[in-house]
Structures are given as structure tokens and as C-alpha cells.
Design a protein around this motif. Sequence first.
Motif, PDB file in Angstrom:
ATOM      1  N   ASP A 142       0.832  -1.203   0.000  1.00  0.00           N
ATOM      2  CA  ASP A 142       0.000   0.000   0.000  1.00  0.00           C
ATOM      3  C   ASP A 142       0.869   1.258   0.000  1.00  0.00           C
ATOM      4  OD1 ASP A 142      -2.352  -1.336  -0.103  1.00  0.00           O
ATOM      5  OD2 ASP A 142      -2.804  -1.187   2.034  1.00  0.00           O
ATOM      6  N   ASP A 143       1.943   1.256   0.811  1.00  0.00           N
ATOM      7  CA  ASP A 143       2.852   2.405   0.850  1.00  0.00           C
ATOM      8  C   ASP A 143       3.521   2.627  -0.495  1.00  0.00           C
ATOM      9  OD1 ASP A 143       4.041   1.813   4.261  1.00  0.00           O
ATOM     10  OD2 ASP A 143       2.270   2.855   3.497  1.00  0.00           O
ATOM     11  N   LEU A 144       3.854   1.528  -1.188  1.00  0.00           N
ATOM     12  CA  LEU A 144       4.586   1.627  -2.456  1.00  0.00           C
ATOM     13  C   LEU A 144       3.677   1.978  -3.630  1.00  0.00           C
ATOM     14  CD1 LEU A 144       6.923  -1.451  -2.025  1.00  0.00           C
ATOM     15  CD2 LEU A 144       7.616   0.948  -1.980  1.00  0.00           C
ATOM     16  N   ARG A 145       2.348   1.970  -3.437  1.00  0.00           N
ATOM     17  CA  ARG A 145       1.434   2.307  -4.523  1.00  0.00           C
ATOM     18  C   ARG A 145       1.526   3.778  -4.906  1.00  0.00           C
ATOM     19  NH1 ARG A 145      -2.892  -0.855  -6.109  1.00  0.00           N
ATOM     20  NH2 ARG A 145      -2.948  -2.947  -5.222  1.00  0.00           N
ATOM     21  N   ASP A 146       2.151   4.589  -4.083  1.00  0.00           N
ATOM     22  CA  ASP A 146       2.337   6.000  -4.403  1.00  0.00           C
ATOM     23  C   ASP A 146       3.685   6.246  -5.060  1.00  0.00           C
ATOM     24  OD1 ASP A 146       2.720   9.130  -2.691  1.00  0.00           O
ATOM     25  OD2 ASP A 146       1.608   8.721  -4.512  1.00  0.00           O
ATOM     26  N   THR A 147       4.276   5.202  -5.622  1.00  0.00           N
ATOM     27  CA  THR A 147       5.543   5.302  -6.340  1.00  0.00           C
ATOM     28  C   THR A 147       5.406   4.566  -7.661  1.00  0.00           C
ATOM     29  OG1 THR A 147       6.596   3.242  -5.574  1.00  0.00           O
ATOM     30  CG2 THR A 147       6.685   5.143  -4.082  1.00  0.00           C
ATOM     31  N   THR A 148       6.414   4.664  -8.513  1.00  0.00           N
ATOM     32  CA  THR A 148       6.417   3.917  -9.778  1.00  0.00           C
ATOM     33  C   THR A 148       7.437   2.797  -9.760  1.00  0.00           C
ATOM     34  OG1 THR A 148       8.017   5.442 -10.762  1.00  0.00           O
ATOM     35  CG2 THR A 148       5.685   5.949 -11.073  1.00  0.00           C
ATOM     36  N   VAL A 149       7.904   2.408  -8.562  1.00  0.00           N
ATOM     37  CA  VAL A 149       8.920   1.372  -8.449  1.00  0.00           C
ATOM     38  C   VAL A 149       8.353   0.028  -8.914  1.00  0.00           C
ATOM     39  CG1 VAL A 149       8.334   0.701  -6.076  1.00  0.00           C
ATOM     40  CG2 VAL A 149      10.693   0.443  -6.892  1.00  0.00           C
TER      41      VAL A 149
END
Length: 306
Positions: A67-74
Motif C-alpha cells: 500500500d505504501d509503495l502504490r504512491d511510487t512507480t517502483v
Amino acid sequence: RMGASRREGKQLLGFFDDRHAERLASPRLRLLGRIADLADYVRQQGVDVIYIALPMTTQPRIVRLLDDLRDTTVSVYFVPDLFVTDLIQARVDHVGGMPVVAVCETPFTGLNGVLKQSFDFLMAACILILIAPLMLVIAAAVKCSSPGPALFRQYRYGLDGERILVYKFRSMTVCENGETIAQARQNDARVTPLGAFLRKTSLDELPQFINVLQGRMSIVGPRPHAVAHNEMYRKLIKGYMIRHKVKPGITGWAQVNGCRGETETLEKMKQRVDFDLEYLRRWSLALDLRIILRTVRLIRKDPNAY
């Protein structure tokens, strides 16, 4: 074993772990922090890929991390034997001889990437040759009909969330490109009479074929939004930034399914994002051709075009 990935063009920066350093068995990689710090590190350092090796018993921690990484394009990979949900182009890969599972990845890797790029370049070049006289007439008409430039340039998010400059024929009396931008709506006073016709027929989008030749956009893909709108909706819609795993498009799966025009409610933007993510999951060259044909049919009768 991960050290072998240096030969594959990857630079391993380190790892994140919630255990104290003394509990770790002399890792060869540098401990960069706790797992809760990972998303902030990815955003600050521009990390391209992460690998998650948490055991299945830590499912809640994995879900929070995703969920935290959904605000990135990694790009996110799981080491096998892990709990995964909502897969985007899931596939098995190998890094340094170790199998990993892609959970969220672009569909345009390997041969698919070559096909997509070749299709975009050839079609955009042919279309621009055919419509060059029409574009000159429209540019002259825009200049004569109201004060201002013929082309409207606006920064939007492209592949991997990088800012790109997108071109359109100017259809309004203003050229907004700041931190606060109002979406066009029905009977918008900012739209010129000629601009209303251009927007209704999608002729204002023709300069974006130049963006395709520049490699900034695709003919088919998620529609690019103004930077101000991206910054607003990425905080409100989970998974919003995943749509930037591919280049933005002149037309897209959301647009041919009725999600064009003003998104005056959060639910309408969520619906548009859902279609964008479905496009990433289902992509094929046949789907692109289907979207193009449906776009041509919609130009003359789309009620959401204004």
C-alpha cells in the motif's frame, strides 16, 4: 547470490529489515533502515526496483508495504512463496540465478516493448504526414480566432512519473499550467467557440502525435492528467500512480469505456483508474487496435467530449 546482479546492469543499494543489526548474520549488503522507511527511501532516491523477501506469515506487513509503495512507480518483485494480491503483469523472473515474482510491472518488456514502440512510431509518422495540412489550417484558425498561441503546452506525468511537456491545440482563452488547474466542464466560459469544436471532435489532440514521435507518449495508454491533478489524486486513490508504469496515450481503454471528460467526483476518477489498470493487465497489440477503432467511432458521438 544477489551480488551477481551487478553483471546484469543493476546496482544493489542495500536492504531494509526490522530486526536489530546484531540479529542479522553479517549481511554483505548495507542495512538501510526499517521496513516502514522503505517507501520514503524509494521516493527520495529514485529507486527503480525492489525485491520483497518477507515470509508468508507476515501477510499484514506485506499488504501495508505494498500500500505504501502504490504512491511510487517502483517495480516490485516477490521472492517465491509469498502472499500476493492484485497482480499487474505478474511473471517469474531471475536475478543472479534466484527466481523472483513480478507483482507490479510494465507489460512492455522484451518483445512486447519492441512491438509497442515500433507500432507507435510507424503509425504516428504516417498519421502526421497525412494530417500535416489539416494541422496547419487548425493552427492558423486558432491564432486568428482568439489572442494567444496556437499550441497549448502543459506539463503532465509520463512514464515512471517523469514530467513531460504535452502539446494540444489551444481551445481556451487561458493557458493554465500551475499548481491549481480547473478541469474543463460543460459550457465552460474559458472554451472558445472554435475550441469547443476542436474538443468535441478531438482535433485539439492532434499535436500529441508529435509527442509520440518524441517518445514521450503512446497512441494508446492511460490519458495524461495535469501535474496538479496527479498530485491531488495520488493521495486519494490507492494505486493511482501504477498507471504511470506505461507511457500515457492519446486515447485509452478508459476513454472508450465512457470515462472521458470532467471527473467532478472522486468515484469517476477511481473508475477511470480502474480501467487504466485493467489495460495494464490485459495489454496486447490486438487490444490497442480495438481501442483505436472504438476511438474513431466515438469521435462523432461522444457525449463526454467538451
